[in-house]
Design a protein around this motif. Structure first.
Motif, PDB file in Angstrom:
ATOM      1  N   THR A 141       0.816  -1.208   0.000  1.00 17.89           N
ATOM      2  CA  THR A 141       0.000   0.000   0.000  1.00 17.89           C
ATOM      3  C   THR A 141       0.852   1.261   0.000  1.00 17.89           C
ATOM      4  O   THR A 141       1.922   1.305   0.609  1.00 17.89           O
ATOM      5  N   ARG A 142       0.357   2.299  -0.691  1.00 22.27           N
ATOM      6  CA  ARG A 142       1.001   3.608  -0.643  1.00 22.27           C
ATOM      7  C   ARG A 142       0.424   4.430   0.507  1.00 22.27           C
ATOM      8  O   ARG A 142       1.153   4.988   1.312  1.00 22.27           O
ATOM      9  N   ARG A 143      -0.882   4.500   0.568  1.00 21.84           N
ATOM     10  CA  ARG A 143      -1.542   5.187   1.667  1.00 21.84           C
ATOM     11  C   ARG A 143      -3.026   4.863   1.633  1.00 21.84           C
ATOM     12  O   ARG A 143      -3.554   4.379   0.623  1.00 21.84           O
ATOM     13  N   VAL A 144      -3.696   5.124   2.733  1.00 23.73           N
ATOM     14  CA  VAL A 144      -5.143   4.954   2.834  1.00 23.73           C
ATOM     15  C   VAL A 144      -5.749   6.354   2.863  1.00 23.73           C
ATOM     16  O   VAL A 144      -5.511   7.126   3.793  1.00 23.73           O
ATOM     17  N   SER A 145      -6.529   6.670   1.839  1.00 25.68           N
ATOM     18  CA  SER A 145      -7.020   8.039   1.693  1.00 25.68           C
ATOM     19  C   SER A 145      -8.396   8.256   2.318  1.00 25.68           C
ATOM     20  O   SER A 145      -8.802   9.404   2.502  1.00 25.68           O
ATOM     21  N   LYS A 146      -9.109   7.162   2.637  1.00 24.17           N
ATOM     22  CA  LYS A 146     -10.447   7.328   3.180  1.00 24.17           C
ATOM     23  C   LYS A 146     -10.840   6.084   3.959  1.00 24.17           C
ATOM     24  O   LYS A 146     -10.426   4.979   3.638  1.00 24.17           O
ATOM     25  N   ARG A 147     -11.668   6.285   4.997  1.00 26.61           N
ATOM     26  CA  ARG A 147     -12.191   5.174   5.793  1.00 26.61           C
ATOM     27  C   ARG A 147     -13.665   5.387   6.053  1.00 26.61           C
ATOM     28  O   ARG A 147     -14.107   6.498   6.336  1.00 26.61           O
ATOM     29  N   ASP A 148     -14.454   4.323   5.928  1.00 28.03           N
ATOM     30  CA  ASP A 148     -15.894   4.415   6.129  1.00 28.03           C
ATOM     31  C   ASP A 148     -16.356   3.184   6.904  1.00 28.03           C
ATOM     32  O   ASP A 148     -15.856   2.074   6.683  1.00 28.03           O
ATOM     33  N   SER A 149     -17.310   3.380   7.820  1.00 28.01           N
ATOM     34  CA  SER A 149     -17.828   2.276   8.627  1.00 28.01           C
ATOM     35  C   SER A 149     -19.345   2.307   8.616  1.00 28.01           C
ATOM     36  O   SER A 149     -19.955   3.360   8.805  1.00 28.01           O
ATOM     37  N   GLN A 150     -19.939   1.127   8.390  1.00 25.41           N
ATOM     38  CA  GLN A 150     -21.387   0.995   8.396  1.00 25.41           C
ATOM     39  C   GLN A 150     -21.784  -0.217   9.232  1.00 25.41           C
ATOM     40  O   GLN A 150     -21.048  -1.209   9.295  1.00 25.41           O
ATOM     41  N   ARG A 151     -22.960  -0.115   9.828  1.00 23.52           N
ATOM     42  CA  ARG A 151     -23.455  -1.187  10.682  1.00 23.52           C
ATOM     43  C   ARG A 151     -24.691  -1.819  10.063  1.00 23.52           C
ATOM     44  O   ARG A 151     -25.554  -1.130   9.536  1.00 23.52           O
ATOM     45  N   PHE A 152     -24.755  -3.155  10.142  1.00 22.74           N
ATOM     46  CA  PHE A 152     -25.914  -3.890   9.664  1.00 22.74           C
ATOM     47  C   PHE A 152     -26.351  -4.873  10.748  1.00 22.74           C
ATOM     48  O   PHE A 152     -25.517  -5.435  11.463  1.00 22.74           O
ATOM     49  N   SER A 153     -27.648  -5.075  10.840  1.00 22.24           N
ATOM     50  CA  SER A 153     -28.197  -6.047  11.780  1.00 22.24           C
ATOM     51  C   SER A 153     -29.249  -6.869  11.054  1.00 22.24           C
ATOM     52  O   SER A 153     -30.441  -6.533  11.074  1.00 22.24           O
ATOM     53  N   PRO A 154     -28.836  -7.936  10.362  1.00 24.43           N
ATOM     54  CA  PRO A 154     -29.795  -8.731   9.583  1.00 24.43           C
ATOM     55  C   PRO A 154     -30.892  -9.316  10.465  1.00 24.43           C
ATOM     56  O   PRO A 154     -30.634  -9.789  11.570  1.00 24.43           O
ATOM     57  N   ASP A 155     -32.095  -9.251   9.967  1.00 22.48           N
ATOM     58  CA  ASP A 155     -33.238  -9.820  10.679  1.00 22.48           C
ATOM     59  C   ASP A 155     -33.471 -11.227  10.137  1.00 22.48           C
ATOM     60  O   ASP A 155     -34.176 -11.427   9.153  1.00 22.48           O
ATOM     61  N   ASP A 156     -32.845 -12.192  10.772  1.00 22.84           N
ATOM     62  CA  ASP A 156     -32.896 -13.573  10.305  1.00 22.84           C
ATOM     63  C   ASP A 156     -33.509 -14.461  11.383  1.00 22.84           C
ATOM     64  O   ASP A 156     -32.818 -15.094  12.167  1.00 22.84           O
ATOM     65  N   GLY A 157     -34.833 -14.459  11.443  1.00 16.13           N
ATOM     66  CA  GLY A 157     -35.506 -15.309  12.404  1.00 16.13           C
ATOM     67  C   GLY A 157     -35.280 -14.918  13.840  1.00 16.13           C
ATOM     68  O   GLY A 157     -35.346 -15.748  14.743  1.00 16.13           O
ATOM     69  N   GLY A 158     -34.995 -13.639  14.065  1.00 12.66           N
ATOM     70  CA  GLY A 158     -34.800 -13.182  15.430  1.00 12.66           C
ATOM     71  C   GLY A 158     -33.425 -13.479  16.004  1.00 12.66           C
ATOM     72  O   GLY A 158     -33.192 -13.256  17.191  1.00 12.66           O
ATOM     73  N   GLU A 159     -32.487 -13.962  15.196  1.00 17.94           N
ATOM     74  CA  GLU A 159     -31.152 -14.249  15.698  1.00 17.94           C
ATOM     75  C   GLU A 159     -30.403 -12.941  15.975  1.00 17.94           C
ATOM     76  O   GLU A 159     -30.561 -11.965  15.261  1.00 17.94           O
ATOM     77  N   ARG A 160     -29.610 -12.965  17.032  1.00 14.39           N
ATOM     78  CA  ARG A 160     -28.828 -11.796  17.419  1.00 14.39           C
ATOM     79  C   ARG A 160     -27.534 -11.772  16.621  1.00 14.39           C
ATOM     80  O   ARG A 160     -26.512 -12.312  17.033  1.00 14.39           O
ATOM     81  N   LEU A 161     -27.578 -11.144  15.459  1.00 15.22           N
ATOM     82  CA  LEU A 161     -26.425 -11.086  14.573  1.00 15.22           C
ATOM     83  C   LEU A 161     -26.205  -9.646  14.144  1.00 15.22           C
ATOM     84  O   LEU A 161     -27.147  -8.952  13.777  1.00 15.22           O
ATOM     85  N   ALA A 162     -24.954  -9.183  14.214  1.00 15.07           N
ATOM     86  CA  ALA A 162     -24.612  -7.820  13.800  1.00 15.07           C
ATOM     87  C   ALA A 162     -23.348  -7.868  12.956  1.00 15.07           C
ATOM     88  O   ALA A 162     -22.460  -8.693  13.184  1.00 15.07           O
ATOM     89  N   ILE A 163     -23.285  -6.972  11.991  1.00 15.96           N
ATOM     90  CA  ILE A 163     -22.145  -6.899  11.078  1.00 15.96           C
ATOM     91  C   ILE A 163     -21.703  -5.455  10.947  1.00 15.96           C
ATOM     92  O   ILE A 163     -22.528  -4.558  10.763  1.00 15.96           O
ATOM     93  N   HIS A 164     -20.414  -5.236  11.069  1.00 17.51           N
ATOM     94  CA  HIS A 164     -19.813  -3.944  10.756  1.00 17.51           C
ATOM     95  C   HIS A 164     -19.063  -4.087   9.439  1.00 17.51           C
ATOM     96  O   HIS A 164     -18.247  -5.004   9.283  1.00 17.51           O
ATOM     97  N   MET A 165     -19.342  -3.190   8.492  1.00 14.79           N
ATOM     98  CA  MET A 165     -18.626  -3.187   7.222  1.00 14.79           C
ATOM     99  C   MET A 165     -17.665  -2.006   7.224  1.00 14.79           C
ATOM    100  O   MET A 165     -18.082  -0.845   7.205  1.00 14.79           O
ATOM    101  N   LEU A 166     -16.379  -2.316   7.258  1.00 19.13           N
ATOM    102  CA  LEU A 166     -15.329  -1.312   7.318  1.00 19.13           C
ATOM    103  C   LEU A 166     -14.675  -1.222   5.948  1.00 19.13           C
ATOM    104  O   LEU A 166     -14.178  -2.223   5.420  1.00 19.13           O
ATOM    105  N   THR A 167     -14.693  -0.016   5.352  1.00 17.97           N
ATOM    106  CA  THR A 167     -14.186   0.168   3.993  1.00 17.97           C
ATOM    107  C   THR A 167     -13.048   1.186   3.996  1.00 17.97           C
ATOM    108  O   THR A 167     -13.190   2.282   4.546  1.00 17.97           O
TER     109      THR A 167
END
Length: 255
Positions: A141-167
């Motif tokens: 890598t030369r450098r990282v010019s940008k960072r973004d974070s998003q949160r998702f909580s899929p509704d899959d039958g009431g299961e407690r599942l969370a996902i962070h998407m880091l870009t």
């Protein structure tokens, strides 16, 4: 170049595994471009590393063409559940029991990933890069010019599942070819930075074997298969309806 993305994913996985917190939490569950959704019944946390949206302008604005000033999106999908049943249907691996603990656990992994991938260090006060973190920053890598974070909580039958998407928007290093000689070793056909990454991998690992297969395929482009020489065409001396192959004409000599 496209293979620079391969180098980025493989070395990012090595760097993430070199972080003591991430390694302790994930225990090797870091995957390269995993296909399929997270399963709330598998051990967590899980990190999937992928690359998207490669683009780059030519270094020479007049002539264009390769090499290009490439950059791409490096995406980390970090998945966490509150508890996970063992594959044998026996014990449970208990994870954070409340929503706040779940989010805090994801935030911790996300922060550690940001440190190791942008500074090469497991902590800003560590003052020393890990070997994999140093190689990522010096060769890939030369450098990282940008960072973004998003949160998702899929509704899959009431299961407690969370996902962070880091870009991360990552500017990639490429190869400056200065010689026609192929570097020695099994990865000589690979362009940098993939060749440097491959040489640092554990022999026999999945990533090592992936690089070896790519190198073997590219070696065919460097040394193409030889073709049998074509047979000369023989024209008969007196083939009907043809002109003689040798013609002698006397021209007058002009003094």
């Amino acid at each position: 170049m496209s293979l620079a993305r391969t180098a980025l994913r493989l070395q990012v996985i090595e760097a993430l595994n070199s972080h003591p917190v991430i390694d302790g939490q994930c225990q090797g569950r870091i995957y390269d471009s995993r296909i399929g959704n997270f399963d709330d019944k598998e051990p967590v946390p899980v990190i999937t590393v992928s690359t998207e949206d490669l683009s780059g302008e030519g270094w020479n604005p007049q002539n264009g063409g390769a090499p290009f000033k490439d950059s791409c999106n490096l995406v980390l999908d970090i998945g966490m559940a509150q508890f996970v049943e063992d594959a044998d249907g026996g014990d449970f691996y208990f994870q954070p029991g409340t929503d706040s603990e779940l989010e805090a656990a994801l935030d911790l992994i996300e922060q550690c990933a940001e440190w190791i991938l942008t500074t090469g260090m497991p902590h800003p006060r560590a003052r020393q890069k890990t070997h994999a973190g140093r190689l990522l920053m010096s060769a890939v890598t030369r450098r990282v010019s940008k960072r973004d974070s998003q949160r998702f909580s899929p509704d899959d039958g009431g299961e407690r599942l969370a996902i962070h998407m880091l870009t991360f928007r990552v500017e990639l290093k490429g190869e400056d070819v200065e010689t026609y000689a192929v570097p020695p070793g099994p990865f000589g056909a690979l362009p940098d930075p993939l060749r440097t990454v491959a040489q640092s991998l554990t022999e026999g690992s999945a990533s090592y074997l992936t690089c070896l297969k790519i190198a073997q395929d590219l070696a065919r482009a460097i040394t193409p298969a030889t073709t049998p020489p074509s047979q000369p065409v023989v024209v008969p001396d007196s083939a009907p309806g043809t002109l003689p192959t040798e013609l002698s004409i006397d021209f007058p000599q002009v003094p």
